[in-house]
Enzyme design. Sequence first.
Site, mmCIF file in Angstrom:
data_model
loop_
_atom_site.group_PDB
_atom_site.id
_atom_site.type_symbol
_atom_site.label_atom_id
_atom_site.label_comp_id
_atom_site.label_asym_id
_atom_site.label_seq_id
_atom_site.Cartn_x
_atom_site.Cartn_y
_atom_site.Cartn_z
ATOM 1 N N HIS A 1 40.938 -27.887 -2.373
ATOM 2 C CA HIS A 1 41.865 -28.691 -1.574
ATOM 3 C C HIS A 1 43.229 -28.938 -2.224
ATOM 4 C CE1 HIS A 1 38.126 -29.898 0.515
ATOM 5 N NE2 HIS A 1 37.638 -30.188 -0.669
HETATM 6 C C1 BDR Z 1 39.566 -34.479 -1.886
HETATM 7 O O1 BDR Z 1 38.586 -35.328 -2.450
HETATM 8 C C2 BDR Z 1 38.356 -35.007 -3.805
HETATM 9 O O2 BDR Z 1 37.001 -34.900 -4.056
HETATM 10 C C3 BDR Z 1 39.099 -33.727 -4.073
HETATM 11 O O3 BDR Z 1 39.628 -33.731 -5.380
HETATM 12 C C4 BDR Z 1 40.179 -33.687 -3.025
HETATM 13 O O4 BDR Z 1 41.356 -34.327 -3.468
HETATM 14 C C5 BDR Z 1 38.933 -33.645 -0.809
HETATM 15 O O5 BDR Z 1 38.351 -34.453 0.141
#
Ligand code: BDR
Length: 311
Positions: free
Chosen positions: A240
């Site tokens: 992400h």
């Molecule tokens: C987001 O949540 C975290 O676990 C990841 O680093 C990312 O920023 C995705 O939902």
Amino acid sequence: MATKVILDVDTGTDDAVALMIAALSPDLKLLGATTVVGNCPCTICTENTLRVFDHIGVPIPVYQGMVEPMVRPDFDRPEESEVHGKYLDLPESTSQAQAQHAVDWLVETFSASAGDITLVPVGPLTNVAMMLRHCPEVAAQIPELVIMGGAHHIGNRSALAEFNIWVDPEAARLVVNCGRPIRMVPLDATHKALISAEDCQQLRGLGTPAATAAATFIERRIEGYDRSQPMKILNTAPVHDALAVCAIIDPTVIKTELIAVDVETKGELTDGATICDFGNRTGKAPNVHFAMDVDVPKFKEMMFDILGRRA
Ligand code: BDR
Ligand code: CA
């Protein structure tokens, strides 16, 4: 000229990849990283961030921030997360975080800036909201916020809520309504930009410290996702936070729509959901460039190119 950026992170395997891209891209100047509670308790996020910078050999300052969400108590997270583990698989850091609190540093840095620093929150929005609450004038100094967070069609922490927003919905609500230009990179985009085990092998083959570490982190993510929230294609995972950073380097890597977005803070089933008014039924002024699509080949090419570099 390189775009000045500050990353607000809860490192975290995908934060780690995002940090390496931001530190190594010739198109960005990473001024510092601020840490916030999220994937791990904040002190662990700080240590992980220091480990990443030590590993790739960049002397970027790290400021530790909020250890709890703004209003709610910190949630009951597992000792070791499926996709992040606890400490990143890198040697213990030999550097120290700065003594100043992240929120104070953000206020000071934006206040003293020429209004040319992009803020990139890729964790819960607690530090950013605290900065805006503490010193609302600072908002005018931020040309753009590029946020990894939110979701329209899919959630990952609940049916509708994405993790970063879910951890601190009150903070997220304050930030999305702060009146500054916002680009949001939600799950709808990141879940389309899946990185596979073969991609990891290719990354490892590049042989640089950044590419090798990224391959290890993403392989861990793939194992975690396959076990706990399998993607449409097995043996793949989203990264992400890296997509949000790539979107600053080349905005065409995502496709956005300008819409009104707000955050649910009182829902029984929907707490932390980003409410996306695609049909403008509320009449609220559009406040967010919301990404629903990705140019996947471009994203991968950027990741490979940048992680293949050395400091
Ligand atoms: C987001 O949540 C975290 O676990 C990841 O680093 C990312 O920023 C995705 O939902
Ligand atoms: Ca994150």
